[in-house]
Design an enzyme around this catalytic site. Structure first.
Site, PDB file in Angstrom:
ATOM      1  N   CYS A   2       0.817  -1.208   0.000  1.00  0.00           N
ATOM      2  CA  CYS A   2       0.000   0.000   0.000  1.00  0.00           C
ATOM      3  C   CYS A   2       0.855   1.264   0.000  1.00  0.00           C
ATOM      4  CB  CYS A   2      -0.885   0.041   1.239  1.00  0.00           C
ATOM      5  SG  CYS A   2      -1.932  -1.386   1.397  1.00  0.00           S
ATOM      6  N   ARG A  27       5.323   0.426  -5.938  1.00  0.00           N
ATOM      7  CA  ARG A  27       5.242  -0.434  -4.751  1.00  0.00           C
ATOM      8  C   ARG A  27       4.324  -1.634  -4.971  1.00  0.00           C
ATOM      9  NH1 ARG A  27       6.776   2.349   0.044  1.00  0.00           N
ATOM     10  NH2 ARG A  27       5.307   1.188   1.306  1.00  0.00           N
ATOM     11  N   TRP A  73      -2.836  -2.672  -1.687  1.00  0.00           N
ATOM     12  CA  TRP A  73      -2.416  -4.028  -2.057  1.00  0.00           C
ATOM     13  C   TRP A  73      -3.186  -4.936  -1.104  1.00  0.00           C
ATOM     14  CZ3 TRP A  73       0.191  -8.239   0.164  1.00  0.00           C
ATOM     15  CH2 TRP A  73       0.760  -9.148  -0.745  1.00  0.00           C
ATOM     16  N   ASN A  99      -1.748   1.445   5.740  1.00  0.00           N
ATOM     17  CA  ASN A  99      -0.865   0.407   5.201  1.00  0.00           C
ATOM     18  C   ASN A  99      -0.478  -0.486   6.372  1.00  0.00           C
ATOM     19  OD1 ASN A  99       1.165  -1.129   4.077  1.00  0.00           O
ATOM     20  ND2 ASN A  99       2.654   0.541   3.961  1.00  0.00           N
ATOM     21  N   GLY A 100      -0.691  -1.785   6.245  1.00  0.00           N
ATOM     22  CA  GLY A 100      -0.355  -2.695   7.358  1.00  0.00           C
ATOM     23  C   GLY A 100      -1.510  -3.645   7.621  1.00  0.00           C
ATOM     24  N   GLU A 485      18.846 -16.398  -8.559  1.00  0.00           N
ATOM     25  CA  GLU A 485      18.423 -15.035  -8.879  1.00  0.00           C
ATOM     26  C   GLU A 485      17.899 -14.948 -10.324  1.00  0.00           C
ATOM     27  OE1 GLU A 485      17.597 -12.601  -7.294  1.00  0.00           O
ATOM     28  OE2 GLU A 485      17.751 -10.878  -8.615  1.00  0.00           O
ATOM     29  N   LYS A 489      14.097 -13.796 -11.272  1.00  0.00           N
ATOM     30  CA  LYS A 489      13.788 -12.679 -12.178  1.00  0.00           C
ATOM     31  C   LYS A 489      12.798 -13.118 -13.246  1.00  0.00           C
ATOM     32  CE  LYS A 489      14.711 -10.090 -10.336  1.00  0.00           C
ATOM     33  NZ  LYS A 489      15.396 -10.013  -9.089  1.00  0.00           N
ATOM     34  N   GLU A 492       9.217 -13.797 -11.785  1.00  0.00           N
ATOM     35  CA  GLU A 492       8.548 -12.576 -11.309  1.00  0.00           C
ATOM     36  C   GLU A 492       7.909 -11.775 -12.434  1.00  0.00           C
ATOM     37  OE1 GLU A 492      11.892 -10.603  -9.182  1.00  0.00           O
ATOM     38  OE2 GLU A 492      10.364 -10.209  -7.687  1.00  0.00           O
ATOM     39  N   HIS A 508      19.555 -35.365  -8.595  1.00  0.00           N
ATOM     40  CA  HIS A 508      18.768 -35.853  -7.464  1.00  0.00           C
ATOM     41  C   HIS A 508      17.286 -35.547  -7.616  1.00  0.00           C
ATOM     42  CE1 HIS A 508      22.417 -36.966  -5.374  1.00  0.00           C
ATOM     43  NE2 HIS A 508      22.906 -35.763  -5.660  1.00  0.00           N
ATOM     44  N   LYS A 607       6.737  -3.923  -4.260  1.00  0.00           N
ATOM     45  CA  LYS A 607       8.161  -3.598  -4.186  1.00  0.00           C
ATOM     46  C   LYS A 607       8.662  -3.681  -2.764  1.00  0.00           C
ATOM     47  CE  LYS A 607      12.095  -2.149  -5.756  1.00  0.00           C
ATOM     48  NZ  LYS A 607      12.898  -3.189  -6.437  1.00  0.00           N
TER      49      LYS A 607
HETATM   50  C1  AGP Z   1      13.110  -9.089  -6.042  1.00  0.00           C
HETATM   51  O1  AGP Z   1      13.082  -8.984  -7.420  1.00  0.00           O
HETATM   52  C2  AGP Z   1      11.848  -9.105  -5.362  1.00  0.00           C
HETATM   53  N1  AGP Z   1      10.829  -8.336  -5.887  1.00  0.00           N
HETATM   54  C3  AGP Z   1      11.811  -9.473  -3.911  1.00  0.00           C
HETATM   55  O2  AGP Z   1      12.196 -10.798  -3.840  1.00  0.00           O
HETATM   56  C4  AGP Z   1      12.642  -8.638  -2.919  1.00  0.00           C
HETATM   57  O3  AGP Z   1      13.995  -8.843  -3.134  1.00  0.00           O
HETATM   58  C5  AGP Z   1      12.244  -9.016  -1.483  1.00  0.00           C
HETATM   59  O4  AGP Z   1      10.898  -8.712  -1.290  1.00  0.00           O
HETATM   60  C6  AGP Z   1      13.092  -8.329  -0.441  1.00  0.00           C
HETATM   61  O5  AGP Z   1      12.961  -6.947  -0.491  1.00  0.00           O
HETATM   62  P1  AGP Z   1      13.967  -6.000   0.238  1.00  0.00           P
HETATM   63  O6  AGP Z   1      15.300  -6.174  -0.364  1.00  0.00           O
HETATM   64  O7  AGP Z   1      13.414  -4.629  -0.001  1.00  0.00           O
HETATM   65  O8  AGP Z   1      13.978  -6.372   1.685  1.00  0.00           O
END
Ligand code: AGP
Length: 612
Positions: A2, A27, A73, A99-100, A485, A489, A492, A508, A607
């Protein structure tokens, strides 16, 4: 998650609020709304994007110099117009954005229902709005007092801004666990979830601390109290961010811009920290804690998502060159699994946003056990930066794309510097090796620049595989976190299922998935376990899998085996993640664009994950 924006001052509030919501779009959200007060307190909200809200209010009365706005959100209740914020209280005299998560909302709701309150939405936020109204009416107190008293009754996390139909000069803001910044202009105030909506109006900001409530009044000084009624003096800080960092600067997406910013962001993360002439590395932010690091039994790294992957590279680095045991923990697991934490442990929390709820909770837990907590954050002044004993900023600049790119390489850069410094202090590497490493590290920005030129090949690969349903990413040693990673990517932003695995683990289980349909990305650079990775590639080829290999410039062996090869410059094994990640970011990006996905705001993602 949010996003909150609020304004009170001499200007028309609506354009400032809408502009602010657009700045917060990164966000992640699924509905948006605004409340404005002129003669009437009017609330407009809609499911969808901020542009949908703009369309929705086209013919509405948008006057007023005070207002609050929100991007939601969804947590409690589906994303629809009724559940969107702002929420009115029952009398429609109070409007609130949040937010929360209010954890005890069900109990509070029941009590309010017995007192005649009827709820329109399924949200926890509407419960808080009516709780405030109930206290205000029954106890005959001001809105500020009502908010303060109400917040003593809630458990959970909140950042809220509240306004009252009967007071067109006042906003009340409060936070616990979710971020909130107050911008102090010439004769106006701004409130936001982070500084991005504020920066174009003022550089003077106050970051609210947990359990603080702010009384923000037109033409009056800012007043802050804790929810336990203790007065606090507002601490005004200067923002260092600049506006151009928040624009796309000619790129089609923020993510692409951020990928291309990496030579600079890595350089900025090293600037003033590597001293080649003196042969040393300094990290000003943690200098006073070097002794603690030296005396540490072990290092525990806590983080989530991409930051956790950076932590994994950190584990390899610290153990490899500083010879200190490291554990890398998902913050969300660590906080609930009753971990053994000693006073002599040093916990390193890594977070781009500095607001991740699980990472914050892991920090609090480790702190309560007496451990020393260091932070690696990108957002200056963020909650994690403030909750840690000391820390090092990554200086990657604002990262707007939801998929983290430049923050990752900046985190790895800072971890590398930390590991080198610790190795130097502990004497675990000799001087000439140390010199060799810092000299090579200082060349990495140039090598990333070179790596960025692989576009043509990456686009060809993206074109070929954009419609597949699954991808496998393999790597060993330092390249294992790179595989994780790369896979993250891709999933996501393109919604293709992708798994990252240590290459040797393939046999395995995941090997069962391999057939002629399955693209397997293998990071097969020329150091460490190269020969073993070559065998893994052979195993994939024997089952007709399609291999996309990331190799070191001039590689011959893998070139003969793989279907597609992307070359990256030669470097030290421990610095390969800084280069090898880049083509994987680009691959994910191009595939997502070809699939018409919303690259910067992928579905369901936020975000900054400020709820657990
Ligand atoms: C990364 O591409 C993500 N969107 C997500 O995994 C992110 O790295 C994670 O939420 C941690 O966020 P932060 O680094 O702001 O703590």
């Amino acid at each position: 998650m949010c996003g909150i924006v609020a304004y009170v001052g001499p200007k028309q509030a609506y354009p400032i609020l809408i502009n602010g919501l657009k700045r917060l779009e990164y966000r992640g959200y699924d509905s948006a709304g605004v409340a404005l007060l002129e003669e009437e307190l009017l609330v407009y909200k809609t499911k969808g994007k901020v542009s949908d809200l703009e369309e929705h209010v086209q013919n509405a009365n948008l006057g007023g110099t005070i207002g609050i706005a929100h991007t939601r959100w969804a947590t409690h209740g589906e994303p629809n117009q009724v559940n969107a914020h702002p929420h009115f209280s029952q009398s429609k005299e109070i409007a609130l954005i949040h937010n929360g998560i209010i954890e005890n909302y069900a109990l509070l709701k029941q009590e309010l229902q017995t007192r005649g309150y009827v709820f329109q939405s399924s949200t926890d936020t509407e419960v808080l709005t009516n709780l405030i109204e109930d206290i205000k009416l029954n106890e005959g107190v001001s809105l500020f007092e009502a908010v303060r008293i109400a917040l003593n009754q809630v458990t959970g996390a909140y950042a809220i801004v509240v306004m009252d139909k009967n007071d067109p000069n006042t906003l009340i803001a409060a936070r616990k666990g979710s971020p909130l910044v107050i911008g102090i202009g010439q004769n106006d105030y701004f409130v936001a979830s982070d500084a991005t909506p504020i920066i174009e109006y003022t550089k003077n900001v106050v970051y609210l601390d947990d359990e603080e409530v702010a009384l923000i009044r037109r033409d009056k000084d800012l007043k802050i109290k804790t929810i336990r009624n203790q007065e606090k003096t507002p601490y005004i800080q200067k923002l260092e961010m600049n506006l151009t960092a928040l624009e796309k600067g000619g790129y089609e997406h923020f993510m692409l811009k951020e990928i291309y910013e990496q030579p600079t962001s890595i350089m900025d993360s090293m600037r003033g920290r590597i001293h080649l002439e003196q042969g040393t590395v300094t990290l000003g932010g943690i200098i006073e804690y070097e002794q603690k690091l030296l005396n540490a039994n072990r290092i525990i790294i806590v983080a989530c998502g991409t930051s956790w992957h950076a932590g994994l590279v950190g584990e390899y680095l610290f153990e490899d060159i500083a010879r200190i045991p490291v554990e890398v923990e998902y913050a969300s697991e660590f906080r609930y699994r009753n971990p053994v934490i000693y006073e002599r442990d040093v916990v390193i929390a890594i977070s781009q946003s500095g607001e991740t709820a699980d990472t914050l909770a892991a920090i609090e837990l480790a702190k309560s056990k007496g451990a020393t907590i260091l932070g690696i954050c990108n957002v200056v002044g963020s909650s994690i930066a403030r909750a840690t004993h000391a820390g090092t900023y990554t200086h990657a600049g604002p990262e707007i794309g939801v998929a983290s790119t430049k923050a990752f390489t900046a985190q790895v850069t800072v971890l590398t510097l930390m590991a080198l410094r610790l190795a130097q202090l502990r004497g675990t590497i000799g001087r000439s090796r140390f010199m060799q490493l810092i000299t090579e590290l200082s060349l990495i920005p140039e090598k990333v620049e070179q790596t960025l030129k692989v576009s043509k090949k990456v686009i060809e690969i993206a074109e070929k595989f954009k419609d597949v349903r699954n991808f496998l990413y393999l790597g060993r040693g330092y390249n294992f976190p790179v595989a994780l990673e790369g896979a993250l990517k891709l999933k996501e932003i393109s919604y293709i299922h992708a798994e990252g695995y240590p290459a040797a683990e393939m046999k395995h289980g995941p090997i069962a998935l391999i057939d002629e349909e399955m693209p397997v990305v293998v990071i097969a650079t020329n150091k460490g376990t190269y020969d073993k990775v070559v065998s893994n590639i052979q195993e994939v080829k024997a089952r007709k899998g399609q291999v996309i290999a990331i190799v070191t410039e001039g590689d011959k062996e893998v070139k003969h085996l793989a279907d597609y090869v992307i070359e990256i410059p030669e470097t030290e094994e421990m610095f390969v993640p800084l280069l090898a990640t880049v083509p994987l970011q680009k691959l994910a990006y191009h595939i997502a664009v070809m699939r018409n996905c919303n690259v910067d705001q992928p579905r369901n993602l936020a975000k900054s994950v400020t709820v657990e």
